[in-house]
Design a protein around this motif. Structure first.
Motif, short mmCIF file in Angstrom:
data_model
loop_
_atom_site.label_atom_id
_atom_site.label_comp_id
_atom_site.label_asym_id
_atom_site.label_seq_id
_atom_site.Cartn_x
_atom_site.Cartn_y
_atom_site.Cartn_z
N SER A 70 15.94 29.69 27.12
CA SER A 70 16.06 31.13 27.36
C SER A 70 14.67 31.74 27.32
CB SER A 70 16.96 31.78 26.30
OG SER A 70 18.27 31.25 26.37
N SER A 93 12.26 35.38 27.72
CA SER A 93 12.23 36.84 27.72
C SER A 93 10.79 37.29 27.62
CB SER A 93 13.05 37.43 26.57
OG SER A 93 12.47 37.08 25.32
N GLY A 138 12.50 42.19 25.84
CA GLY A 138 13.33 42.35 27.03
C GLY A 138 14.52 41.41 27.03
N PRO A 139 15.35 41.50 28.07
CA PRO A 139 16.56 40.68 28.15
C PRO A 139 16.25 39.20 28.30
CG PRO A 139 16.17 41.82 30.22
CD PRO A 139 15.18 42.37 29.24
#
Length: 553
Positions: free
Chosen positions: A267, A269, A273-274
């Protein structure tokens, strides 16, 4: 003794316990060696100084043994260290000339322990700094021990100047002398202290000068042990960074949409942020995430690991993201692996080179010589894909070949994304019926494992042999820098660097998946037997590339 080496990567790693041991062991050893070196200059060794030397010798010997047990230090080296550092105080008291020679041997060993893993100019600098500090330790200690100390001011200033000069040279060589890493990292702060403290020690009153000498040597010992900070990110230069042992590629490293390339799913980001999941992209290796970078400096989070970025305020090439982004990023990766920091101003899909256009024309001539009567041409909307399709169509007309769907041969000149879909469809069609009897052909920039391994076999016009030494060296260097990454033709060209003349010859090479000893899919290979095509050095993993034509006219 190297107390800062990571056993897997071989690069310096900051182990706090090992660093503490190092910062006690090395200065203690330097003090003992310095006293032994200068002991013959005085008639008798003061009892208190002998006691201090003996205690420090015992401490150094004990820590050498601890290092051998706890930090995987060479046992023989640790034993030799312990014997020498214990012998110096004994012999300095009873037989000073012999003690001096033992101190010389101990000093040589200390230089080797301090400079382990360094060579050339850096090793010479370590020798000067360690040797100068040991002499200064001995000079200061004997000066303090005498009722009427000699005039040591000029010699102290000389030693301080030598150490400062050595540290200044190291500052320049380290690359951190003129940027914020000098004061933002432990590496930089330690090196700066090693530069400043010798001058401070030279100016101190003689009874506290030895404290300054000790502090300078502590700083030098710490600098050698801690990891060198990563290079600062440069706006517009795609960033190859390390995130907890995993490589991260950020391209084009400009404000706006950027691709983050990873070897494993994660993941991603930007700051708070998202989260964006890195996923596989058609025709590309590894995993990719698209993120929006702000102008200037910011932080990229990769599964909780921070990577510093600096996108600056300029604009990057439009093709650096979108369907042609992975090819653009991996092309830039070739230059980064070669050690160049080139600003990314264009992408391969932005234009068709004359060399590639010539290779495609000769490929059509090769098909005509094989008596093919028709070709299917697949391009895309990129400038290169559009121009390449026009080149193939014009060459086909010149050789009286019909361009139509479901023809005798398939020629793919698009980017990776459309090529992946097209080749998957062609492989499915060939499994169902005798489709494309004259074969599947791809443009030079499509020679990469994820694409050509999606079909049983394909052909490509090239100006180099993927089995030659330069191509193998590139594949090995790429795998070292970004494990699991597949070599690409444009990445290889970028790795070779600008100014490399294109080979005049064009040959058609065939690619195929190869298994020298066919086995069932779930049947393991015998112990020690590599799967064909696997490991570093293969341009096409689990496959082969061989020339099937002479140089084409």
């Amino acid at each position: 003794m190297d107390h800062g080496s990571h056993p897997v990567t071989g690069s310096a790693g900051l182990d706090l316990a090992a660093l503490v041991v190092r910062l006690v062991l090395l200065p203690a050893t330097a003090f003992v060696a310095g006293v032994g070196l200068l002991r013959p200059l005085v008639d008798t060794l003061p009892r208190r100084l002998w006691q201090v030397t003996a205690v420090l010798g015992g401490l150094s010997a004990a820590l050498a043994v601890v290092s051998a047990v706890a930090f995987d230090v060479n046992v023989v080296g640790a034993i030799v260290h312990a014997v020498l550092v214990l012998a110096v105080p004994v012999l300095s008291a009873r037989r000073p000339p012999v003690g001096r020679w033992i101190a010389v041997a101990l000093l040589v060993l200390l230089v080797l322990e301090t400079a382990l893993g360094r060579s050339g100019v850096e090793f010479a600098i370590d020798t000067v700094y360690v040797g100068g500090t040991a002499v200064w330790f001995g000079l200061s200690a004997l000066s303090l021990a005498r009722a009427e100390p000699p005039r040591t001011g000029p010699l102290s200033w000389t030693l301080g100047g030598v150490l400062t000069l050595a540290a200044a040279v190291q500052l320049v060589l380290s690359g951190v002398a003129f940027d914020r890493r000098l004061y933002e990292t432990l590496f930089g702060v330690a090196l700066l202290a090693a530069f400043v403290l010798p001058v401070v020690a030279s100016a101190l009153w003689r009874r506290v000068a030895i404290v300054g000498v000790a502090a300078a040597f502590l700083a030098w010992s710490a600098f050698v042990a801690v990891p060198k900070p990563a290079d600062l990110p440069v706006p517009g230069v795609p960033l190859l960074a390390d995130a907890g042992g995993s490589p991260v590629l950020v391209s084009p490293h400009r404000p706006g949409r950027n691709l983050v390339h990873l070897a494993e799913p994660a993941s991603v980001s930007v700051g708070d942020g998202p989260l964006v999941e890195a996923v596989a992209r058609p025709g590309a290796s590894g995993f990719w995430a698209e993120v929006e970078l702000p102008a200037g400096r910011s932080e990229l989070e990769v599964d909780g690991r921070t990577v510093e970025v600096d996108a600056g305020d300029g604009a990057g090439p439009a093709g650096a993201s979108g369907p042609d982004g992975p090819e653009c990023a991996t092309t830039a990766l070739g230059g980064l692996v070669a050690g160049r920091k080139d600003v990314l101003t264009s992408c391969p899909a932005d234009a068709l080179s004359e060399e590639d256009a010539d290779a495609l024309r000769k490929l059509v001539g090769f098909l005509a010589a094989r008596k093919a009567d028709s070709v299917t041409v697949v391009g895309d909307s990129s400038p290169r894909g559009t121009a390449a399709a026009q080149v193939v169509q014009a060459a086909a007309a010149a050789h009286h070949l019909t361009v139509r769907p479901d023809a005798a041969a398939l020629v793919v000149v698009s980017g990776w994304t459309k090529a992946a879909t097209t080749l998957d469809g062609a492989a499915a069609a060939q499994r169902e019926r005798p489709a494309y009897p004259y074969g599947l052909y791809v443009a030079p920039w499509l020679l990469t494992g994820p694409l050509v391994n999606s079909v049983a076999g394909s052909m490509v016009p090239l100006r180099f042999d993927p089995r030659e030494q330069a191509a193998i060296s590139y594949a090995v260097a790429l795998d070292n820098a970004f494990p699991g990454e597949n070599p690409t033709v444009t990445g290889f060209q970028q790795w070779l660097g600008p100014g490399q003349p294109a080979a005049p010859r064009v040959q058609v090479f065939a690619t195929a998946q190869v298994n020298a000893m066919p086995m069932n899919p779930d049947q393991p290979h015998a112990p020690g037997m590599d799967v064909p095509g696997e490991g570093p050095g293969f341009f096409i993993p689990r496959g082969t590339v061989v020339a099937i034509s002479l140089p084409l006219d």
